[in-house]
Design an enzyme around this catalytic site. Sequence first.
Site, PDB file in Angstrom:
ATOM      1  N   SER A  65      -9.624   1.543   2.830  1.00  0.00           N
ATOM      2  CA  SER A  65      -8.724   2.294   1.975  1.00  0.00           C
ATOM      3  C   SER A  65      -7.608   1.440   1.360  1.00  0.00           C
ATOM      4  O   SER A  65      -6.875   1.907   0.496  1.00  0.00           O
ATOM      5  CB  SER A  65      -8.078   3.433   2.781  1.00  0.00           C
ATOM      6  OG  SER A  65      -7.212   2.917   3.790  1.00  0.00           O
ATOM      7  N   SER A  86     -10.182  -0.578   6.999  1.00  0.00           N
ATOM      8  CA  SER A  86      -9.483  -0.444   5.725  1.00  0.00           C
ATOM      9  C   SER A  86      -8.814  -1.712   5.210  1.00  0.00           C
ATOM     10  O   SER A  86      -8.360  -1.751   4.073  1.00  0.00           O
ATOM     11  CB  SER A  86      -8.444   0.678   5.814  1.00  0.00           C
ATOM     12  OG  SER A  86      -9.084   1.924   5.842  1.00  0.00           O
ATOM     13  N   LYS A 142       0.851  -1.190   0.000  1.00  0.00           N
ATOM     14  CA  LYS A 142       0.000   0.000   0.000  1.00  0.00           C
ATOM     15  C   LYS A 142       0.883   1.235   0.000  1.00  0.00           C
ATOM     16  O   LYS A 142       1.844   1.319   0.778  1.00  0.00           O
ATOM     17  CB  LYS A 142      -0.900  -0.047   1.231  1.00  0.00           C
ATOM     18  CG  LYS A 142      -1.982   1.015   1.313  1.00  0.00           C
ATOM     19  CD  LYS A 142      -2.871   0.750   2.517  1.00  0.00           C
ATOM     20  CE  LYS A 142      -3.974   1.761   2.675  1.00  0.00           C
ATOM     21  NZ  LYS A 142      -4.848   1.457   3.846  1.00  0.00           N
TER      22      LYS A 142
END
Length: 463
Positions: free
Chosen positions: A175, A199, A103
């Site tokens: 996310s 997330s 990420k």
Amino acid sequence: MKLETARKKFRMSPTGDVKLPANRDELAFYSVEQLGALLKSHQLTSEELTRFYLNRLKKYDPKLLCVTTLMEDLALEQARRADREIAAGKYRGPLHGIPYGAKDLLATKGIRTTWGSAPYTNQVFAEDATVIKRLDEAGAVLVAKLTLGELAMGDVWYGGKTRNPWNPETGSSGSSAGPAAAVAAGLVGFAIGTETHGSIVSPSTVCGVTGLRPTYGRVSRVGAMGLSASMDKIGPMCRTVEDCAVVFESIYGPDGVDKSLHDASFNYDPRIKLRDLRIGYLQKDFEKANKTNDLAALARLRELGAKLIPMELPKFPLDDIEVSLEVEAAAEFADLTQSGQDDLMARQNAGAWPNIFRKARFVPAVEYIQANRIRYLLIQAMAKTMADIDVFLSPNFDGDCNQLTNLTGHPCVVLPDGFTGKGLPTSICFIGNLFGEAKLLAAAKAYQDATGFHLKHPDLGNH
């Protein structure tokens, strides 16, 4: 709490006799353990596997928008190093030579780390995040920085909306949008995501992957974008529960820098039997949600020998307590707000970060302190609730479980438990005790092995 600190040798399930598939495209959905077996037995080189995943990233990213930076040169360099070491008998373990994605809120030395937001697209750090360093030490190969909803909210970033491989007309949720989409589409061997308030759980659910949200204080956040200092957590997103255990084994534990970390062992043993665990379930939440796949999951667990204990979570004003997240996030991005560069962000509605940051500046300090006092009471109440429970089950996003356990720091594993009538994945959540990832993962693995929903994959050729 008294934490167990003695570390035992990491134990994996036997991989069996793993062979290269006749159709090489099937490699995209092999587990980390299967890929590792192929590399260790010299049936495949890391460079071959890395090029395979790089090609898939190039082919499918235009459709999914899950990559911020493709790291081709670095990945091939790391893969060749892995091949030399494996050939010389210097095998580092099950992640050696395995391509993965991170990420894009984890710092990578000399390579931009964008946080998914326009004001930070040219941001470059001088050092790798601790998690990146640990995966490098394990011999893993970083092939891509993957998207996140800007500043870790949702699936919209400066390049667009990250798409769900099962239905690219929809978003992948967030996310940890890019990690979920990339794992689901078979573009990486595994990925690293983060969670503050859903997330990892939410995109794993939408994209049908298996995600581990570790206990708060388990994995170093050095080099990771901060959002909420008291809630941020880093964890693996993979194809299988045991893959999550393998990755977690390499990234957890104190690093001497992040002072929120605790020295607690992770002694995973996949041989644990469900009948030997005290497994609870949120009876009222399951009954209220009345979802066929979730109820079937409970029935399957009972068939496997689990004795499910009905339980309830403590009742607290969770929305009021969660003001701590907003205030901490506003403090993290005070410079962004004061500089006016928040106007560059893609989302500007009332529920987006720019306006949340502004509103949080008007929260009275007294009320912030009171919220955290109540949060302390919630954590104590949750400890009593879990006193006689090893693991409990929750239907995802029905009831208060996700919000509550993020506030208390409890670990969870989210994994597929079936499909909707439209062929989209659904999931169920296993929640463990603080620092209880070993039993949590073992219980989730027993269910996953008995069901096999994780073995189905999206057909990107039909979209």
